[in-house]
Design a protein around this motif. Structure first.
Motif, PDB file in Angstrom:
ATOM      1  N   VAL A  87       0.819  -1.219   0.000  1.00  0.00           N
ATOM      2  CA  VAL A  87       0.000   0.000   0.000  1.00  0.00           C
ATOM      3  C   VAL A  87       0.850   1.266   0.000  1.00  0.00           C
ATOM      4  CG1 VAL A  87      -2.066  -1.035   1.000  1.00  0.00           C
ATOM      5  CG2 VAL A  87      -0.251  -0.231   2.520  1.00  0.00           C
ATOM      6  N   GLU A  88       1.979   1.253   0.687  1.00  0.00           N
ATOM      7  CA  GLU A  88       2.858   2.425   0.716  1.00  0.00           C
ATOM      8  C   GLU A  88       3.999   2.309  -0.284  1.00  0.00           C
ATOM      9  OE1 GLU A  88       2.416   4.112   5.248  1.00  0.00           O
ATOM     10  OE2 GLU A  88       4.011   2.662   4.867  1.00  0.00           O
ATOM     11  N   SER A  89       4.558   1.115  -0.425  1.00  0.00           N
ATOM     12  CA  SER A  89       5.710   0.971  -1.323  1.00  0.00           C
ATOM     13  C   SER A  89       5.349   1.353  -2.756  1.00  0.00           C
ATOM     14  CB  SER A  89       6.262  -0.458  -1.265  1.00  0.00           C
ATOM     15  OG  SER A  89       5.303  -1.416  -1.660  1.00  0.00           O
ATOM     16  N   LEU A  90       4.129   1.053  -3.196  1.00  0.00           N
ATOM     17  CA  LEU A  90       3.736   1.391  -4.562  1.00  0.00           C
ATOM     18  C   LEU A  90       3.590   2.893  -4.770  1.00  0.00           C
ATOM     19  CD1 LEU A  90       1.130  -1.395  -5.424  1.00  0.00           C
ATOM     20  CD2 LEU A  90       3.400  -1.077  -6.434  1.00  0.00           C
ATOM     21  N   ILE A  91       3.337   3.630  -3.704  1.00  0.00           N
ATOM     22  CA  ILE A  91       3.206   5.084  -3.835  1.00  0.00           C
ATOM     23  C   ILE A  91       4.540   5.697  -4.220  1.00  0.00           C
ATOM     24  CG2 ILE A  91       2.700   7.233  -2.601  1.00  0.00           C
ATOM     25  CD1 ILE A  91       0.690   5.687  -0.904  1.00  0.00           C
ATOM     26  N   VAL A  92       5.622   5.189  -3.635  1.00  0.00           N
ATOM     27  CA  VAL A  92       6.938   5.798  -3.886  1.00  0.00           C
ATOM     28  C   VAL A  92       7.735   5.076  -4.966  1.00  0.00           C
ATOM     29  CG1 VAL A  92       7.073   6.787  -1.582  1.00  0.00           C
ATOM     30  CG2 VAL A  92       8.011   4.516  -1.976  1.00  0.00           C
ATOM     31  N   ASP A  93       7.367   3.827  -5.277  1.00  0.00           N
ATOM     32  CA  ASP A  93       8.063   3.077  -6.328  1.00  0.00           C
ATOM     33  C   ASP A  93       7.082   2.080  -6.926  1.00  0.00           C
ATOM     34  OD1 ASP A  93       9.648   1.548  -7.987  1.00  0.00           O
ATOM     35  OD2 ASP A  93      11.292   1.323  -6.551  1.00  0.00           O
ATOM     36  N   GLY A  94       6.517   2.455  -8.048  1.00  0.00           N
ATOM     37  CA  GLY A  94       5.490   1.634  -8.668  1.00  0.00           C
ATOM     38  C   GLY A  94       5.996   0.390  -9.359  1.00  0.00           C
ATOM     39  N   MET A 148      -5.815   6.298  -7.767  1.00  0.00           N
ATOM     40  CA  MET A 148      -4.614   7.132  -7.714  1.00  0.00           C
ATOM     41  C   MET A 148      -3.383   6.319  -8.095  1.00  0.00           C
ATOM     42  SD  MET A 148      -1.720   7.582  -5.627  1.00  0.00           S
ATOM     43  CE  MET A 148      -2.193   6.965  -4.005  1.00  0.00           C
ATOM     44  N   LEU A 149      -3.271   5.098  -7.578  1.00  0.00           N
ATOM     45  CA  LEU A 149      -2.132   4.256  -7.924  1.00  0.00           C
ATOM     46  C   LEU A 149      -2.089   3.996  -9.432  1.00  0.00           C
ATOM     47  CD1 LEU A 149      -1.978   1.480  -5.158  1.00  0.00           C
ATOM     48  CD2 LEU A 149      -0.547   3.520  -5.361  1.00  0.00           C
ATOM     49  N   GLU A 150      -3.229   3.656 -10.002  1.00  0.00           N
ATOM     50  CA  GLU A 150      -3.266   3.380 -11.445  1.00  0.00           C
ATOM     51  C   GLU A 150      -2.860   4.614 -12.238  1.00  0.00           C
ATOM     52  OE1 GLU A 150      -6.460   2.305 -14.971  1.00  0.00           O
ATOM     53  OE2 GLU A 150      -6.842   1.527 -12.958  1.00  0.00           O
TER      54      GLU A 150
END
Length: 561
Positions: A87-94, A148-150
């Protein structure tokens, strides 16, 4: 003559089939069904699998804009991580490197706490409590977070349950109180809204405050709203140790009363005294399944779990949230009571400090306070000795000094049970970890090795080397089984018309390398990964392509009101 002329006209008017964008050729097809593999090829056009064929009966792969010869490697559907904390790691490194390099193409989130729905106070606390990974909380609902992630750009697909603790906090805060009928009604409404946005169901985590304060009727009510929308109830059960059998019974009751399926997150038996309970757990699950109740489970493939020091302390001291917990630990009388309870079996709570047997079995993984980071990778016993304080006092002091729950690995399980669970046909797999990279901000704390090796460890150590299950069945339980359980359509199989989530790997060499001493080591043996037809791993290295999508559950757009 007329018939021949008509045929010529039809032939001229019918356009030739367009060549596929990519053909993956000369591989061994494991289609995700669990059936026998066969030599063949897979064609991708746009975001879909456009054709497939066998190459052992004279069949030839079509010409394509690009052909990848995989030289006999396995071709399989993309793998599902049934319990992701990306949930957090994808925000800073997708790029999700630790998982993409293992063939994971879908991250399933939402263990008790989900990234929405949030109210203003929840947003404030989410920002305040961040540790190494910093980000703005710019969304309110779970659907907004996933969208938002997408939009930001990520390699894997993402999906999520809505957390029962999250909807509880939204209406009740973090205190140990029961909801009024009006509050429970609003909580049910939040579940319906999340399901309408595309949540997969409701997820609980019942050993942690404040999620543990929810009683069974509250969980049934929320699971019922999910089930009406085709969703699943999934749970980190109320106990995985001393009261694990009663916890399984509660999960089955919730499934039966809600009318929906249920899954046990990270099935295990914690603490040596409980290792003999696996037979009883299997019997309960299989009896429920025989009675028509849809029960499944998932697991990670290690003998240690990872959580925080909150799992070492009673729930009452955590009433009201992190900040209230820390303040209580400064009171000598409260500390004495907490210390006494930490040294005994938990009464009404899951005491992992006691279940671990010794402070040598608690490994400190993550601190927020820079002054404490040199303690990363030490056991609680080592730190207690350095400080000249008891292990219980040391644990309480670390929580106070760090201002966090302190990431901790607990060595709790037995290898024999891990291997036996891998052979169970209704058990899938989830890392219970983020999707970090072996670089940058992710090296400020230490991960459990499952973040880098859960799938590769399954397919290498347990399938190839130890024969705990067959490769076709392991792939089935990484692909079509979880996708079917989640109610997701047109994924999880290699099949014409399905989304092109595809992994190519070498069954003879796939391996995990992450250890507790050195966890940030990528798995090897996965060569190519496609997500929605776009290549995100090429010859074992990430392409940087943002191919991932928000994959919605069965209630999306159908559960408003």
């Amino acid at each position: 003559m007329l018939r021949f002329a008509t045929l010529l006209l039809l032939s001229a008017a019918t356009p030739a089939l367009a060549a596929p964008d990519t053909v993956i050729a000369n591989g061994v097809i494991y289609d995700g069904s669990g059936g026998a593999p066969y030599p063949g090829w897979v064609a991708l056009t746009g975001d879909r699998i456009s054709a497939m064929g066998r190459s052992d009966s004279g069949g030839k792969a079509p010409a394509a804009a690009r052909t990848i010869d995989v030289h006999g490697q396995a071709i399989a559907p993309g793998f599902v991580n049934m319990l992701s904390w990306a949930v957090e790691s994808l925000i800073v490194d997708g790029r999700a490197q630790s998982d993409i390099r293992q063939g994971v193409t879908l991250e399933v989130m939402g263990e008790g706490n989900s990234m929405g729905p949030l109210n203003p106070e929840m947003k404030r606390l989410a920002q305040q409590r961040q540790d190494d990974v910093k980000y703005p909380v710019s969304w309110t609902t779970l659907g907004e977070y996933l969208a938002m992630l997408e939009k930001k750009g990520i390699a894997p697909n993402v999906a999520s349950f809505v957390g029962t603790a999250t909807v509880r906090i939204h209406e009740l805060g973090e205190k140990d109180i029961d909801p009024t009928p009006e509050q429970l009604g609003r909580m049910r409404g939040l579940v319906r809204a999340a399901m309408n946005e595309g949540a997969l169901g409701v997820g609980s985590s019942l050993i942690y405050a404040p999620g543990a304060y929810a009683e069974t009727p509250e969980l049934v009510a929320l699971a019922t709203e999910s089930a009406k929308c085709g969703g699943m109830y999934i749970s980190h059960m109320r106990s995985e140790g001393d009261n694990v059998e009663a916890a399984v019974d509660e999960l089955i009751t919730i499934a039966k009363q809600s009318g929906g399926p249920a899954e046990i997150w990270h099935l295990k038996q914690s603490g040596k005294d409980n290792w003999g309970k696996l037979d009883s757990i299997i019997a309960r699950v299989e009896a429920a399944r025989a009675a028509g109740i849809r029960i499944t489970a998932d697991m990670y493939n290690y003998t240690a779990g990872a959580t925080g020091l909150d799992a070492s302390m009673p729930l009452w001291v955590q009433d009201g949230g992190l900040e209230a917990w820390i303040e209580r630990l400064k009171d000598p009388a409260i500390r004495a009571r907490v210390k006494a309870e930490m040294g005994a079996k938990g009464q009404g709570w899951e005491n992992l400090f006691h279940s671990a047997g010794t402070p040598e079995n608690l490994l400190l993984l993550g601190f927020k306070n820079p002054k404490l980071k040199p303690l990363t990778g030490k056991t609680l016993a080592e730190v207690a000795k350095l400080r000249g304080t008891s292990p219980a006092d040391t644990a309480m002091d670390l929580v106070i000094e760090d201002g966090s729950r302190v990431g901790t690995a607990y060595f709790l399980m037995t290898e024999a049970n891990v291997k036996r669970q891998i052979g169970l046909p209704w058990v899938g797999f989830g890392s219970d970890a983020g999707a970090p990279a072996a670089e940058g901000v992710f090296l400020l704390s230490q991960d459990h090795p499952r973040a880098y090796g859960n799938v590769a460890r399954l397919l290498g150590k347990y399938v190839r080397d130890e024969k705990a299950t067959t490769l076709p069945d392991a792939i089935r339980r990484l692909t079509s089984q979880p996708v079917a359980n989640l109610g997701i359509k047109e994924r999880g199989l290699l099949k014409a018309g399905y989304f092109a989530d595809v992994v190519v790997f070498d069954p003879a060499t796939i391996a995990d390398h992450a250890t507790f001493a050195k966890p940030a080591q990528y798995a090897t043996g996965v060569a190519q990964v496609f997500v929605n037809g776009i290549q995100v791993l090429k010859d074992g290295e990430p392409t940087g392509a943002a191919a991932g999508r928000f994959v919605k559950g069965p209630g999306a757009g159908k559960c408003a009101g």
